[in-house]
Design a protein around this motif. Structure first.
Motif, PDB file in Angstrom:
ATOM      1  N   THR A  29      37.449  48.784  28.960  1.00  0.00           N
ATOM      2  CA  THR A  29      37.401  47.653  28.024  1.00  0.00           C
ATOM      3  C   THR A  29      36.595  47.082  27.469  1.00  0.00           C
ATOM      4  O   THR A  29      36.580  47.332  26.603  1.00  0.00           O
ATOM      5  CB  THR A  29      38.178  46.546  28.524  1.00  0.00           C
ATOM      6  N   LEU A  35      37.737  45.196  20.802  1.00  0.00           N
ATOM      7  CA  LEU A  35      39.175  45.109  21.402  1.00  0.00           C
ATOM      8  C   LEU A  35      38.857  44.568  22.611  1.00  0.00           C
ATOM      9  O   LEU A  35      40.023  44.528  23.343  1.00  0.00           O
ATOM     10  CB  LEU A  35      39.772  45.923  20.842  1.00  0.00           C
ATOM     11  N   GLU A  37      37.947  42.718  25.291  1.00  0.00           N
ATOM     12  CA  GLU A  37      38.759  41.514  26.129  1.00  0.00           C
ATOM     13  C   GLU A  37      39.913  40.882  25.168  1.00  0.00           C
ATOM     14  O   GLU A  37      41.326  40.447  26.034  1.00  0.00           O
ATOM     15  CB  GLU A  37      38.212  40.110  25.619  1.00  0.00           C
ATOM     16  N   THR A  38      40.206  41.538  23.725  1.00  0.00           N
ATOM     17  CA  THR A  38      42.418  41.513  23.855  1.00  0.00           C
ATOM     18  C   THR A  38      42.532  42.555  24.571  1.00  0.00           C
ATOM     19  O   THR A  38      43.784  41.993  24.801  1.00  0.00           O
ATOM     20  CB  THR A  38      42.184  41.612  22.522  1.00  0.00           C
ATOM     21  N   PHE A  39      42.675  43.790  24.531  1.00  0.00           N
ATOM     22  CA  PHE A  39      43.183  44.361  25.357  1.00  0.00           C
ATOM     23  C   PHE A  39      43.524  44.387  26.930  1.00  0.00           C
ATOM     24  O   PHE A  39      43.928  44.556  27.058  1.00  0.00           O
ATOM     25  CB  PHE A  39      42.606  46.186  25.193  1.00  0.00           C
ATOM     26  N   ASP A  40      42.218  43.713  27.284  1.00  0.00           N
ATOM     27  CA  ASP A  40      42.076  42.569  28.308  1.00  0.00           C
ATOM     28  C   ASP A  40      43.318  42.569  29.435  1.00  0.00           C
ATOM     29  O   ASP A  40      44.453  42.327  29.831  1.00  0.00           O
ATOM     30  CB  ASP A  40      41.967  42.395  28.951  1.00  0.00           C
ATOM     31  N   ILE A  41      44.340  41.849  28.247  1.00  0.00           N
ATOM     32  CA  ILE A  41      45.678  40.893  28.636  1.00  0.00           C
ATOM     33  C   ILE A  41      46.660  41.872  28.770  1.00  0.00           C
ATOM     34  O   ILE A  41      47.410  41.607  29.191  1.00  0.00           O
ATOM     35  CB  ILE A  41      46.327  40.202  26.966  1.00  0.00           C
ATOM     36  N   ILE A  69      41.977  39.072  33.027  1.00  0.00           N
ATOM     37  CA  ILE A  69      42.214  38.065  32.348  1.00  0.00           C
ATOM     38  C   ILE A  69      41.180  37.471  31.644  1.00  0.00           C
ATOM     39  O   ILE A  69      41.141  36.776  30.349  1.00  0.00           O
ATOM     40  CB  ILE A  69      43.628  37.627  32.489  1.00  0.00           C
ATOM     41  N   PRO A  71      37.674  36.177  30.347  1.00  0.00           N
ATOM     42  CA  PRO A  71      36.572  37.095  29.533  1.00  0.00           C
ATOM     43  C   PRO A  71      35.450  37.685  30.305  1.00  0.00           C
ATOM     44  O   PRO A  71      35.049  36.605  31.265  1.00  0.00           O
ATOM     45  CB  PRO A  71      36.558  36.311  28.170  1.00  0.00           C
TER      46      PRO A  71
END
Length: 115
Positions: A29, A35, A37-41, A69, A71
């Motif tokens: 990621t 993108l 940290e958002t994709f980590d969700i 999850i 950051p």
């Protein structure tokens, strides 16, 4: 005993490769910084499930989920750390669990001599 050692060694190698791949996926990621940290969700439950599938530890899977999850913690190689813990620090216990599973599957009894 030779057959058992070979199977254990193959499992150990497979688990290492799988652990490295899981950690690489988690770190991937960083390729898309905006993108990432958002994709980590989305990726966190996948990483958690993969860690559980390889290492069969709820604690490790939960830690992998949290590591994904939270950051900027993707750099921690959770699956590889679990591999080192199991196959270096707890090798005897890991081998014993492998032997029990092997014996149950093959209806054999193999005992490791005490060192």
């Amino acid at each position: 005993m030779d057959e058992l050692e070979q199977k254990f060694d193959k499992k150990r190698q497979f688990d290492l490769i799988a652990s490295l791949a899981i950690d690489a996926l988690g770190m991937a990621t960083y390729i898309l910084p905006a993108l990432g940290e958002t994709f980590d969700i989305v990726l966190a439950p996948v990483i958690s499930a993969l860690i559980y599938a390889v290492h069969r530890t709820t604690f490790g899977a939960a830690f992998g989920f949290l590591e994904e999850i939270i950051p900027f913690t993707d750099i921690i190689p959770t699956a590889t750390i679990l591999w080192v813990y199991r196959y270096v620090f707890k090798k005897k216990e890991t081998l014993q669990a492998f032997m029990e599973k092997f014996n149950k599957k093959n209806k054999k009894t193999i005992i490791i001599p005490a060192k």
